[in-house]
Write an enzyme that holds these catalytic residues in place. Structure first.
Site, mmCIF file in Angstrom:
data_model
loop_
_atom_site.group_PDB
_atom_site.id
_atom_site.type_symbol
_atom_site.label_atom_id
_atom_site.label_comp_id
_atom_site.label_asym_id
_atom_site.label_seq_id
_atom_site.Cartn_x
_atom_site.Cartn_y
_atom_site.Cartn_z
ATOM 1 N N LYS A 1 -4.315 -2.302 10.130
ATOM 2 C CA LYS A 1 -4.749 -2.369 8.742
ATOM 3 C C LYS A 1 -4.793 -3.783 8.174
ATOM 4 O O LYS A 1 -5.222 -3.968 7.046
ATOM 5 C CB LYS A 1 -3.830 -1.500 7.872
ATOM 6 C CG LYS A 1 -4.066 -0.011 8.081
ATOM 7 C CD LYS A 1 -3.037 0.819 7.387
ATOM 8 C CE LYS A 1 -3.321 2.304 7.553
ATOM 9 N NZ LYS A 1 -4.371 2.785 6.641
ATOM 10 N N ASP B 1 -9.037 0.272 2.148
ATOM 11 C CA ASP B 1 -8.039 -0.108 3.158
ATOM 12 C C ASP B 1 -8.627 0.228 4.535
ATOM 13 O O ASP B 1 -8.349 1.276 5.111
ATOM 14 C CB ASP B 1 -6.739 0.678 2.891
ATOM 15 C CG ASP B 1 -5.681 0.426 3.953
ATOM 16 O OD1 ASP B 1 -5.729 -0.636 4.597
ATOM 17 O OD2 ASP B 1 -4.809 1.295 4.121
ATOM 18 N N GLU C 1 -9.904 12.245 7.898
ATOM 19 C CA GLU C 1 -9.790 13.580 7.312
ATOM 20 C C GLU C 1 -11.120 14.330 7.359
ATOM 21 O O GLU C 1 -11.161 15.511 7.699
ATOM 22 C CB GLU C 1 -9.334 13.479 5.856
ATOM 23 C CG GLU C 1 -7.891 13.071 5.684
ATOM 24 C CD GLU C 1 -7.515 13.059 4.212
ATOM 25 O OE1 GLU C 1 -7.325 14.128 3.632
ATOM 26 O OE2 GLU C 1 -7.454 11.954 3.627
ATOM 27 N N HIS D 1 -3.692 13.905 1.242
ATOM 28 C CA HIS D 1 -3.948 13.012 2.375
ATOM 29 C C HIS D 1 -2.754 13.032 3.333
ATOM 30 O O HIS D 1 -2.921 13.157 4.552
ATOM 31 C CB HIS D 1 -4.195 11.587 1.863
ATOM 32 C CG HIS D 1 -4.332 10.549 2.925
ATOM 33 N ND1 HIS D 1 -5.422 10.483 3.767
ATOM 34 C CD2 HIS D 1 -3.502 9.538 3.302
ATOM 35 C CE1 HIS D 1 -5.260 9.464 4.613
ATOM 36 N NE2 HIS D 1 -4.103 8.883 4.345
ATOM 37 N N GLU E 1 -10.597 3.685 3.866
ATOM 38 C CA GLU E 1 -9.747 4.530 3.021
ATOM 39 C C GLU E 1 -10.089 4.247 1.566
ATOM 40 O O GLU E 1 -10.029 3.098 1.114
ATOM 41 C CB GLU E 1 -8.253 4.270 3.292
ATOM 42 C CG GLU E 1 -7.815 4.796 4.656
ATOM 43 C CD GLU E 1 -6.306 4.779 4.868
ATOM 44 O OE1 GLU E 1 -5.607 4.022 4.158
ATOM 45 O OE2 GLU E 1 -5.838 5.526 5.754
ATOM 46 N N ARG F 1 -8.051 3.473 13.643
ATOM 47 C CA ARG F 1 -7.180 4.622 13.901
ATOM 48 C C ARG F 1 -6.578 4.629 15.296
ATOM 49 O O ARG F 1 -5.468 5.139 15.489
ATOM 50 C CB ARG F 1 -7.967 5.917 13.669
ATOM 51 C CG ARG F 1 -8.534 6.073 12.269
ATOM 52 C CD ARG F 1 -7.456 6.033 11.222
ATOM 53 N NE ARG F 1 -7.983 6.313 9.887
ATOM 54 C CZ ARG F 1 -7.286 6.162 8.776
ATOM 55 N NH1 ARG F 1 -6.040 5.720 8.814
ATOM 56 N NH2 ARG F 1 -7.824 6.442 7.605
ATOM 57 N N THR G 1 -8.949 -5.921 3.911
ATOM 58 C CA THR G 1 -8.850 -4.954 2.815
ATOM 59 C C THR G 1 -9.828 -5.446 1.756
ATOM 60 O O THR G 1 -9.778 -6.616 1.378
ATOM 61 C CB THR G 1 -7.414 -4.917 2.238
ATOM 62 O OG1 THR G 1 -6.487 -4.627 3.292
ATOM 63 C CG2 THR G 1 -7.285 -3.880 1.141
ATOM 64 N N ASP H 1 0.846 -1.196 0.000
ATOM 65 C CA ASP H 1 0.000 0.000 0.000
ATOM 66 C C ASP H 1 0.879 1.242 0.000
ATOM 67 O O ASP H 1 1.734 1.410 0.872
ATOM 68 C CB ASP H 1 -0.920 -0.004 1.226
ATOM 69 C CG ASP H 1 -2.111 0.923 1.036
ATOM 70 O OD1 ASP H 1 -2.441 1.251 -0.132
ATOM 71 O OD2 ASP H 1 -2.710 1.330 2.039
ATOM 72 N N GLU I 1 -9.300 4.020 -2.078
ATOM 73 C CA GLU I 1 -8.067 3.856 -2.845
ATOM 74 C C GLU I 1 -8.363 3.152 -4.169
ATOM 75 O O GLU I 1 -9.426 2.554 -4.352
ATOM 76 C CB GLU I 1 -7.046 2.988 -2.081
ATOM 77 C CG GLU I 1 -6.711 3.514 -0.691
ATOM 78 C CD GLU I 1 -5.497 2.861 -0.064
ATOM 79 O OE1 GLU I 1 -4.721 2.192 -0.795
ATOM 80 O OE2 GLU I 1 -5.322 3.025 1.164
ATOM 81 N N GLN J 1 -3.829 2.096 15.218
ATOM 82 C CA GLN J 1 -2.776 2.641 14.361
ATOM 83 C C GLN J 1 -1.931 3.674 15.107
ATOM 84 O O GLN J 1 -0.703 3.662 15.046
ATOM 85 C CB GLN J 1 -3.423 3.278 13.121
ATOM 86 C CG GLN J 1 -2.426 3.806 12.089
ATOM 87 C CD GLN J 1 -3.137 4.416 10.875
ATOM 88 O OE1 GLN J 1 -4.357 4.429 10.776
ATOM 89 N NE2 GLN J 1 -2.360 4.928 9.936
ATOM 90 N N THR K 1 -4.857 6.450 0.216
ATOM 91 C CA THR K 1 -6.102 7.208 0.223
ATOM 92 C C THR K 1 -6.071 8.320 -0.818
ATOM 93 O O THR K 1 -5.133 9.112 -0.848
ATOM 94 C CB THR K 1 -6.328 7.834 1.609
ATOM 95 O OG1 THR K 1 -6.214 6.799 2.579
ATOM 96 C CG2 THR K 1 -7.689 8.490 1.707
ATOM 97 N N TYR L 1 2.035 2.629 15.390
ATOM 98 C CA TYR L 1 2.687 2.933 14.104
ATOM 99 C C TYR L 1 4.149 3.349 14.206
ATOM 100 O O TYR L 1 4.892 3.254 13.228
ATOM 101 C CB TYR L 1 1.886 3.959 13.310
ATOM 102 C CG TYR L 1 2.180 5.409 13.596
ATOM 103 C CD1 TYR L 1 1.607 6.036 14.680
ATOM 104 C CD2 TYR L 1 3.022 6.156 12.767
ATOM 105 C CE1 TYR L 1 1.856 7.361 14.942
ATOM 106 C CE2 TYR L 1 3.280 7.486 13.022
ATOM 107 C CZ TYR L 1 2.706 8.087 14.113
ATOM 108 O OH TYR L 1 2.960 9.413 14.365
HETATM 109 CA CA CA Z 1 -4.011 3.069 2.949
#
Ligand code: CA
Length: 432
Positions: free
Chosen positions: A255, A235, A376, A137, A201, A239, A259, A130, A203, A242, A362, A246
């Protein structure tokens, strides 16, 4: 390459394909895999029907290497053949499906109603990567974490990506179970619980064609032709998980629980009329390094694809409300082209294989209503969205269905669609 298969005046003997509202006119001819007694078969969508290509090949109506590949239970063999064979198949299908095709009577028996088919993943996906190709974004999300320094300095130089998980990629329509995970609230110790910040997300997913041997990078000028086609890709992202996990190595369990991809692969040949220049860089942004810079890719490596996200809540469905449009963006806003992503991926010698999947990241544009995820759209959950039903959403709730749609339109050409990528959120499973 624009040719006779893109002629906007072409009509099909499958009358639903001539409906101005269909995303699958004869100019599109997307490929997919459907379930059939005892196995899977390759088909092409035409209007509200699917032509069984395995049956066409068995009847000798599609021959050569592409015909043999159409007898396989997935698209990997066809993806491996490369561009001349894909183009030959496209021309053959266009000829078989046009309004005056001699074979129309025998072919009509090989049509299936699209709405009644159970679709499968288009390919066996060996690896999934990804990217993070939307500068908008990256900037908006970066600002939530680092207001003083939203866009990291490497962004304009290097296509950012991470290796994802292939085993949990599912086809459109597969429910998504709310993941449990570790995240941190106010207390010092994190908790392990169902995510409270489930997001989507928007995509595009690019399917790799012939790929490259280990240790042999793909030159940027050849990279575009190594890609077979595109699907929509969601995706799904947790959050809170994440945010806690992350650093320092990037996304992991936030994630990899699911998917979703749309069932129909729209070939890059079908998308030829909808190419556009690569993202126009301003004077603060460097030109791509030579291994990512090709004049033809800069001139026409972008994609003008309108991408939408719709949401349907259980309450809305009970009321009979149509799904609500959350955002509308465009793939032309991606900072990196698909060819740059593929060339970069292989540039250290990594081998890509037929059926590998590359997510764009995204797709968000500059307009507030073109932001491709709730993180967002709701400013990290601080500004909830109010739906026409009166409900509000910061993040997704159980029973919510996310629907991604995509289509292309250009003066002088027949509009084509990417179909839909749907997924409904199921509650977290009980722990035993
Ligand atoms: Ca993504």
């Amino acid at each position: 390459m624009i040719d006779s298969t893109h002629d906007p005046n072409l009509r099909s003997w499958v009358t639903s394909a001539n409906d101005p509202d269909t995303g699958f006119p004869i100019q599109n001819l997307p490929l997919g895999v459907f379930a059939d007694a005892g196995g899977s078969r390759i088909g092409t969508a035409i209007g509200d029907s699917v032509l069984d290509l395995a049956a066409c090949a068995e009847a000798g109506l599609v021959d050569g290497p592409a015909g043999a590949a159409c007898r396989a239970p997935d698209l990997n063999a066809l993806m491996a053949l490369g561009s001349p064979h894909w183009r030959a198949l496209r021309h053959r299908l266009s000829a078989l499906l046009r309004h005056d095709a001699r074979e129309r009577v025998s072919l009509a028996r090989l049509l299936r109603p699209l709405g009644e088919l159970e679709m499968r993943l288009p390919a066996r996906i060996g690896d999934y990567t990804d990217f993070y190709a939307s500068i908008q974004h990256a900037t908006t999300v970066g600002a939530q974490m680092r207001p003083e320094n939203p866009l990291l300095p490497n962004y304009t130089w290097v296509p950012i990506g991470y290796h994802g998980r292939a085993s949990s990629i599912v086809v459109s329509g597969t429910p998504v179970i709310r993941p449990r995970g570790q995240f941190k609230l106010e207390a010092e110790a994190p908790l392990y619980a169902p995510t409270r910040r489930l997001d989507y997300e928007l995509e595009l997913g690019a399917w790799v064609g012939p790929g490259n041997p280990l240790g042999a990078p793909v030159p940027i000028a050849e990279a575009g032709a190594r890609l077979f086609g595109l699907s929509l890709l969601n995706d799904w992202s947790a959050r809170d998980i994440q945010r806690w996990e992350y650093q320092p190595l990037g996304p992991f369990l936030a994630k990899n629980f699911a998917t979703s991809v749309s069932a129909w692969v729209v070939t890059l040949d079908a998308l030829a009329p909808f190419r556009c220049p690569a993202f126009p860089r301003n004077t603060d942004q460097p030109q791509p390094l030579p291994y990512l810079n090709d004049p033809a890719d800069q001139a026409g490596g972008g994609l003008d694809i309108i991408l939408e996200v719709l949401l349907s809540t259980p309450h809305m469905r009970a009321r009979g409300d149509a799904p609500h449009l959350l955002s509308r963006g465009n793939a032309r806003d991606l900072y990196w082209t698909l060819a740059q992503m593929l060339a970069h991926h292989s540039s250290g010698g990594c081998n890509l294989r037929p059926g590998d999947l590359l997510g764009t990241g995204t797709v968000s544009g500059p307009a507030p209503d073109s932001r491709g995820c709730l993180l967002e759209l709701t400013d990290g959950g601080k500004a909830p969205i109010t739906l026409p039903s009166g409900e509000t959403r910061r993040f997704l709730e159980d029973g919510d269905e996310v629907i991604l749609r995509g289509h292309c339109a250009r003066e002088g050409f027949r509009s084509i669609g990417l179909g839909e990528c749907r997924g409904i959120v199921n509650p977290a499973q009980r722990m035993e």
